[in-house]
Design a protein around this motif. Structure first.
Motif, PDB file in Angstrom:
ATOM      1  N   ASP A  79      39.460  45.844  49.003  1.00  0.00           N
ATOM      2  CA  ASP A  79      39.054  46.022  47.614  1.00  0.00           C
ATOM      3  C   ASP A  79      39.375  47.455  47.195  1.00  0.00           C
ATOM      4  O   ASP A  79      38.737  48.406  47.671  1.00  0.00           O
ATOM      5  CB  ASP A  79      37.554  45.756  47.472  1.00  0.00           C
ATOM      6  CG  ASP A  79      37.070  45.869  46.030  1.00  0.00           C
ATOM      7  OD1 ASP A  79      37.765  46.491  45.201  1.00  0.00           O
ATOM      8  OD2 ASP A  79      35.991  45.324  45.725  1.00  0.00           O
ATOM      9  N   ALA A  81      38.701  49.162  44.580  1.00  0.00           N
ATOM     10  CA  ALA A  81      37.571  49.882  43.987  1.00  0.00           C
ATOM     11  C   ALA A  81      36.630  50.413  45.063  1.00  0.00           C
ATOM     12  O   ALA A  81      36.125  51.539  44.966  1.00  0.00           O
ATOM     13  CB  ALA A  81      36.816  48.969  43.025  1.00  0.00           C
ATOM     14  N   GLU A  82      36.386  49.625  46.094  1.00  0.00           N
ATOM     15  CA  GLU A  82      35.529  50.083  47.190  1.00  0.00           C
ATOM     16  C   GLU A  82      36.174  51.240  47.943  1.00  0.00           C
ATOM     17  O   GLU A  82      35.510  52.213  48.305  1.00  0.00           O
ATOM     18  CB  GLU A  82      35.239  48.932  48.144  1.00  0.00           C
ATOM     19  CG  GLU A  82      34.318  47.862  47.565  1.00  0.00           C
ATOM     20  CD  GLU A  82      34.016  46.777  48.575  1.00  0.00           C
ATOM     21  OE1 GLU A  82      34.497  46.891  49.735  1.00  0.00           O
ATOM     22  OE2 GLU A  82      33.323  45.816  48.218  1.00  0.00           O
ATOM     23  N   LEU A  83      37.472  51.139  48.191  1.00  0.00           N
ATOM     24  CA  LEU A  83      38.177  52.215  48.888  1.00  0.00           C
ATOM     25  C   LEU A  83      38.148  53.503  48.076  1.00  0.00           C
ATOM     26  O   LEU A  83      37.931  54.592  48.616  1.00  0.00           O
ATOM     27  CB  LEU A  83      39.620  51.802  49.162  1.00  0.00           C
ATOM     28  CG  LEU A  83      39.835  50.624  50.116  1.00  0.00           C
ATOM     29  CD1 LEU A  83      41.303  50.270  50.180  1.00  0.00           C
ATOM     30  CD2 LEU A  83      39.305  50.944  51.491  1.00  0.00           C
ATOM     31  N   GLY A  85      35.906  54.388  45.855  1.00  0.00           N
ATOM     32  CA  GLY A  85      34.555  54.935  45.868  1.00  0.00           C
ATOM     33  C   GLY A  85      34.224  55.631  47.166  1.00  0.00           C
ATOM     34  O   GLY A  85      33.596  56.707  47.169  1.00  0.00           O
ATOM     35  N   GLN A  86      34.636  55.043  48.281  1.00  0.00           N
ATOM     36  CA  GLN A  86      34.344  55.665  49.565  1.00  0.00           C
ATOM     37  C   GLN A  86      35.124  56.968  49.728  1.00  0.00           C
ATOM     38  O   GLN A  86      34.583  57.978  50.206  1.00  0.00           O
ATOM     39  CB  GLN A  86      34.673  54.716  50.714  1.00  0.00           C
ATOM     40  CG  GLN A  86      34.281  55.276  52.081  1.00  0.00           C
ATOM     41  CD  GLN A  86      34.534  54.297  53.210  1.00  0.00           C
ATOM     42  OE1 GLN A  86      34.807  53.110  52.984  1.00  0.00           O
ATOM     43  NE2 GLN A  86      34.454  54.785  54.437  1.00  0.00           N
ATOM     44  N   ARG A 119      38.651  50.128  57.714  1.00  0.00           N
ATOM     45  CA  ARG A 119      38.765  48.828  57.039  1.00  0.00           C
ATOM     46  C   ARG A 119      39.739  47.891  57.745  1.00  0.00           C
ATOM     47  O   ARG A 119      39.650  46.675  57.595  1.00  0.00           O
ATOM     48  CB  ARG A 119      39.207  49.037  55.591  1.00  0.00           C
ATOM     49  CG  ARG A 119      38.207  49.792  54.733  1.00  0.00           C
ATOM     50  CD  ARG A 119      36.838  49.104  54.684  1.00  0.00           C
ATOM     51  NE  ARG A 119      35.878  49.858  53.907  1.00  0.00           N
ATOM     52  CZ  ARG A 119      35.584  49.612  52.635  1.00  0.00           C
ATOM     53  NH1 ARG A 119      36.173  48.619  52.002  1.00  0.00           N
ATOM     54  NH2 ARG A 119      34.699  50.355  52.006  1.00  0.00           N
TER      55      ARG A 119
END
Length: 357
Positions: A79, A81-83, A85-86, A119
């Motif tokens: 994802d 967006a998740e990457l 954000g992290q 991931r």
């Protein structure tokens, strides 16, 4: 002339015009220089020679399609967006302290690879080992790069960190992580080098979206400068006859500054692109991720990871973690890559609680 039809130089054809480069990248008659399975010396093993012969990057035809599909399947589970954000959260934490920071060592060469490695299957507690292994692999990845025991050992180390996967998965993961190591690090470094100049050194840049900044960097100062193709049969490029077997050097950096495509091409201007990073007023896209059927499969993931780090450095969130200016920059000595070796920036403190900009 800077932008002219293909020219034969020292036994290779140099292609610099935007349209000509795109045409070659889209034409199936032009193949990538291959590495034989098992490596250049023909001996299969667990090191760099094997890896170069197993990744999609150095293969053609059905073999390339099969290997690329494996990489695409791995990327499809992620994802962006998740990457992003992290990556942003980790960069904010690292930049929270004031003073000078080397962005390349602290962030650009660590955060994207580390986030992506976890991931893709590396245990979180061993992520720094994966980062070190990938950096060693990246330094010897391209044919002609230095072959050494450290790089061979790094391939074996990455395999262990991934739980000894099947060889096709190992090659696919390694190929993706190498891209996150060099090209993504270069994108982060080159973007910050363009934006965070000392006052008065360059004209001020308005406050565009990070996506537009990244897109303009990929056009104006791309981390990957050149790529090669070999003519599988006689062909014509830009009106020039190119014989079968000819080696073509596609100058992506020059093509991205083609005045027939981009107005005022030598000016860094994020306004060329929209807030989503797509082509804007010039109506043409950059070639920073290549083009055609072999365009970089990890474009969305690379942009997400780079955007997370760059947005943290620019302080574009309530967190207000940011840096104020680039104070020193040097570049890796590479004919194909433009990646800062060191990029020192001046940090600034977070504002007191309750205070906003």
């Amino acid at each position: 002339m800077r932008h002219q039809p293909p020219v034969l130089e020292d036994g290779t054809w140099r292609v610099v015009r935007h349209a000509d480069v795109r045409d070659v990248l889209a034409d199936p008659r032009f193949l990538v220089p291959t590495v034989p399975p098992g490596g250049e010396d023909g001996h299969e093993g667990g090191g760099m020679a094997w890896l170069r012969g197993a990744v999609s990057r150095f293969s053609n035809g059905a073999e390339h399609a099969r290997r690329r599909s494996r990489a695409l399947a791995l990327l499809a589970r992620l994802d962006p967006a998740e990457l992003r954000g992290q990556a942003r959260a980790e960069a904010e934490a690292a930049l929270a302290r004031p003073g000078r920071v080397d962005v390349m060592a602290l962030l650009a060469r660590r955060v994207p690879v580390g986030v992506l490695a976890v991931r893709l299957g590396v245990p979180a507690v061993r992520r720094e080992e994966a980062v070190a292994a990938v950096r060693a692999i990246a330094a010897a990845y391209h044919p002609g790069g230095e072959r050494n025991a450290a790089a061979d050992a790094a391939v074996a180390s990455l395999a262990r960190l991934l739980g000894e996967p099947d060889r096709e998965r190992l090659a696919a993961v390694a190929g993706l992580l190498v891209q996150a190591c060099d090209a993504t690090a270069g994108l982060i470094g080159n973007t910050l080098a363009a934006v965070l100049r000392p006052p008065g050194e360059t004209a001020p840049i308005e406050d565009p979206a990070v996506e537009a900044l990244l897109a303009e960097t990929l056009r104006h100062d791309p981390p990957v400068r050149l790529t090669r193709r070999v003519a599988a049969q006689d062909a014509t490029v830009g009106g020039v006859a190119v014989p079968s077997g000819a080696v073509l050097v596609l100058d992506l950096a020059a093509a991205n500054r083609d005045p027939a495509v981009f107005r005022d091409p030598d000016r860094f201007d994020p306004g060329r692109f929209g807030a989503d990073g797509r082509p804007g007023r010039d109506g043409a896209g950059h070639l920073g991720f290549g083009s055609g059927p072999r365009a970089c499969p990890g474009e969305r993931i690379a942009l997400a990871l780079a955007a997370g780090v760059v947005s943290a450095a620019l302080g574009r969130s309530p967190a207000e973690t940011a840096v104020t200016a680039v104070t020193a920059v040097t570049y890796e000595p590479s004919p194909n890559l433009r990646v800062p070796a060191r990029l020192e920036v001046e940090g600034r403190r977070r504002p007191p609680a309750g205070r906003t900009r």
